[in-house]
Design an enzyme around this catalytic site. Structure first.
Site, PDB file in Angstrom:
ATOM      1  N   VAL A  55       2.495 -39.043   7.470  1.00  0.00           N
ATOM      2  CA  VAL A  55       2.812 -37.626   7.620  1.00  0.00           C
ATOM      3  C   VAL A  55       3.151 -37.080   6.241  1.00  0.00           C
ATOM      4  CG1 VAL A  55       4.290 -35.915   8.735  1.00  0.00           C
ATOM      5  CG2 VAL A  55       3.659 -38.015   9.962  1.00  0.00           C
ATOM      6  N   CYS A  65       4.979 -42.822   5.151  1.00  0.00           N
ATOM      7  CA  CYS A  65       3.838 -43.681   5.475  1.00  0.00           C
ATOM      8  C   CYS A  65       3.776 -43.961   6.984  1.00  0.00           C
ATOM      9  CB  CYS A  65       3.959 -45.013   4.748  1.00  0.00           C
ATOM     10  SG  CYS A  65       4.029 -44.917   2.965  1.00  0.00           S
ATOM     11  N   GLU A  67       3.450 -46.812   8.547  1.00  0.00           N
ATOM     12  CA  GLU A  67       4.227 -47.965   9.003  1.00  0.00           C
ATOM     13  C   GLU A  67       5.682 -47.578   9.250  1.00  0.00           C
ATOM     14  OE1 GLU A  67       2.238 -47.620   6.362  1.00  0.00           O
ATOM     15  OE2 GLU A  67       1.623 -49.574   5.558  1.00  0.00           O
TER      16      GLU A  67
HETATM   17 ZN   LIG Z   1       4.195 -47.238   2.757  1.00  0.00          ZN
END
Ligand SMILES: [Zn+2]
Length: 154
Positions: A55, A65, A67
């Site tokens: 995002v 990120c 993850e």
């Molecule tokens: Zn990352």
């Protein structure tokens, strides 16, 4: 180090679901600036999956990120313990791996044996454990208790 047939304890069915959810999660990415879509999915110990995407933000460093988005969602939904993490992008040779900040973030919530499946633009993958991606890491168990720290400082 990498393998296409070592599923790290996942059933073939779990692996296929992780793969499809991770790749599909690229569609939830909000990346108008880089156009670099990243999808992620985590298989929780309760058998459920949580997905996320990167995002971005007009103030670039504010972006997050995929993850970390995924794990923030999972942790705040009360998920405890994770069996595998997937990350997918539109690049290959090699597939993209989690950035350093994400490796440390994952370390907070996951065992060093956690397999991280990295899928390329063709859906092929490389898998490595968190411990392989973040050797000699610093995690929650690395911090002495406040009481121990007081003794050490005295
Ligand atoms: Zn990352």
């Amino acid at each position: 180090m990498s393998s296409t047939n070592n599923l790290h304890g996942l059933t073939m069915e779990q692996f296929k679901e992780l793969r499809s959810k991770t790749i599909a999660a690229k569609d939830v990415a909000y990346c108008p600036y880089s156009k670099f879509r990243v999808g992620s999915a985590v298989l929780c110990h309760d058998g459920t999956f949580v997905i996320g995407g990167n995002v971005e933000n007009a103030s670039y460093p504010v972006g997050i990120c995929a993850e970390r988005c995924t794990l923030v969602k999972a942790v705040t939904e009360g998920k405890k313990g994770f069996k595998a993490l997937g990350v997918a992008t539109d690049v290959k040779n090699p597939p993209a791996s989690p950035c350093g900040m994400c490796r440390q973030f994952i370390r907070e919530f996951c065992e060093l044996t956690l397999p991280i499946f990295m899928f390329d633009s063709d859906g092929e993958h490389v898998v490595m454990t968190l411990g392989q991606l973040l050797p000699m890491s610093f995690g929650p168990d690395s911090l002495p208790s406040a009481e121990e720290m007081e003794k050490i400082r005295a």
